[in-house]
Design a protein around this motif. Structure first.
Motif, PDB file in Angstrom:
ATOM      1  N   GLU A 111      -3.264  -7.878 -23.182  1.00 30.53           N
ATOM      2  CA  GLU A 111      -3.914  -9.185 -23.225  1.00 30.53           C
ATOM      3  C   GLU A 111      -3.126 -10.199 -22.401  1.00 30.53           C
ATOM      4  N   ARG A 114      -3.816  -9.529 -18.741  1.00 33.22           N
ATOM      5  CA  ARG A 114      -5.142 -10.038 -18.395  1.00 33.22           C
ATOM      6  C   ARG A 114      -5.119 -11.555 -18.268  1.00 33.22           C
ATOM      7  N   ALA A 115      -4.393 -12.222 -19.162  1.00 35.53           N
ATOM      8  CA  ALA A 115      -4.301 -13.680 -19.111  1.00 35.53           C
ATOM      9  C   ALA A 115      -3.566 -14.143 -17.854  1.00 35.53           C
ATOM     10  N   GLU A 117      -3.539 -12.553 -14.966  1.00 40.32           N
ATOM     11  CA  GLU A 117      -4.491 -12.363 -13.865  1.00 40.32           C
ATOM     12  C   GLU A 117      -5.558 -13.452 -13.886  1.00 40.32           C
ATOM     13  N   ALA A 118      -6.070 -13.773 -15.068  1.00 38.96           N
ATOM     14  CA  ALA A 118      -7.093 -14.815 -15.180  1.00 38.96           C
ATOM     15  C   ALA A 118      -6.531 -16.168 -14.751  1.00 38.96           C
ATOM     16  N   VAL A 121      -6.366 -16.143 -10.909  1.00 38.67           N
ATOM     17  CA  VAL A 121      -7.703 -16.319 -10.321  1.00 38.67           C
ATOM     18  C   VAL A 121      -8.190 -17.746 -10.520  1.00 38.67           C
ATOM     19  N   ALA A 122      -7.977 -18.308 -11.702  1.00 44.36           N
ATOM     20  CA  ALA A 122      -8.406 -19.676 -11.978  1.00 44.36           C
ATOM     21  C   ALA A 122      -7.653 -20.669 -11.101  1.00 44.36           C
ATOM     22  N   ARG A 163     -11.454 -24.428 -16.156  1.00 42.61           N
ATOM     23  CA  ARG A 163     -11.231 -22.979 -16.290  1.00 42.61           C
ATOM     24  C   ARG A 163      -9.753 -22.645 -16.136  1.00 42.61           C
ATOM     25  N   GLN A 164      -9.070 -23.363 -15.252  1.00 45.27           N
ATOM     26  CA  GLN A 164      -7.633 -23.137 -15.080  1.00 45.27           C
ATOM     27  C   GLN A 164      -6.871 -23.543 -16.343  1.00 45.27           C
ATOM     28  N   ALA A 167      -7.495 -20.882 -18.904  1.00 48.35           N
ATOM     29  CA  ALA A 167      -6.716 -19.679 -18.596  1.00 48.35           C
ATOM     30  C   ALA A 167      -5.246 -19.874 -18.965  1.00 48.35           C
ATOM     31  N   ASP A 170      -5.062 -19.613 -22.720  1.00 48.02           N
ATOM     32  CA  ASP A 170      -5.174 -18.198 -23.113  1.00 48.02           C
ATOM     33  C   ASP A 170      -3.867 -17.453 -22.845  1.00 48.02           C
ATOM     34  N   TYR A 171      -3.204 -17.779 -21.738  1.00 46.64           N
ATOM     35  CA  TYR A 171      -1.917 -17.150 -21.426  1.00 46.64           C
ATOM     36  C   TYR A 171      -0.881 -17.490 -22.500  1.00 46.64           C
TER      37      TYR A 171
END
Length: 186
Positions: A111, A114-115, A117-118, A121-122, A163-164, A167, A170-171
């Motif tokens: 997780e 994934r965070a 990477e997200a 990308v954000a 979104r950033q 993200a 979430d991280y």
């Protein structure tokens, strides 16, 4: 690292060790007990001297006592079996909890990846949206773009920033979950 630091795993490990010690203590009851007894007597008159004299005399006494319970109706056998069953149950619980902890750490680590990477990308998306907004704004100032195009670019830029931020949140949540799973925070 999580297997060493989680309090629940440490408690179960100590429970297993205590159970093994209990089994050893019960097994020790199968052996005979040998007691060495000794004492020094200073008496007047001393009964261990044949001639009764009216004076203090000292003597030593020593002895051995052997006690061995040969028949107890199967009580020791039952207690040994019950203690071994408790140890096996605690060992199974420990193995299960270790497996759960390992799975939890792996899941939290994935997780977190994934965070990351997200978040990357954000961040790229927010950078691209900012460049597009700045470009459209310059075009508007020069009269080459319409106001609705500027508003659309600004909205896209703000959404990319949101979104950033999501993200990043979430991280941080995934990072905290990994620290919790590894026992670094409780």
């Amino acid at each position: 690292r999580a297997l060493e630091q989680l309090p629940a795993l440490n408690a179960l490990s100590q429970q297993v060790q205590a159970g093994e010690a209990e089994v050893q203590a019960i097994r020790a009851n199968w052996l005979p007990e040998l007691h060495l007894v000794g004492r020094y007597i200073q008496a007047r008159p001393n009964q261990y001297f044949f001639d009764q004299q009216d004076q203090f005399r000292g003597t030593w006494e020593a002895g051995l006592a052997l006690r061995w319970s040969l028949w107890d109706g199967g009580q020791r056998l039952h207690e040994t079996g019950r203690s071994r069953a408790r140890v096996r149950r605690a060992e199974a619980q420990l193995a299960d909890m270790q497996e759960q902890a390992t799975i939890s750490v792996v899941r939290r680590y994935l997780e977190l990846e994934r965070a990351v990477e997200a978040m990357s990308v954000a961040g790229q998306s927010a950078g691209s949206a900012e460049e597009a907004f700045n470009s459209i704004r310059l075009q508007f100032e020069e009269g080459a773009a319409l106001s609705w195009q500027v508003l659309d670019a600004e909205q896209a830029f703000r959404q990319a920033q949101a979104r950033q931020a999501d993200a990043t949140a979430d991280y941080e949540i995934a990072r905290a979950a990994l620290l919790l799973a590894t026992g670094q925070i409780w």
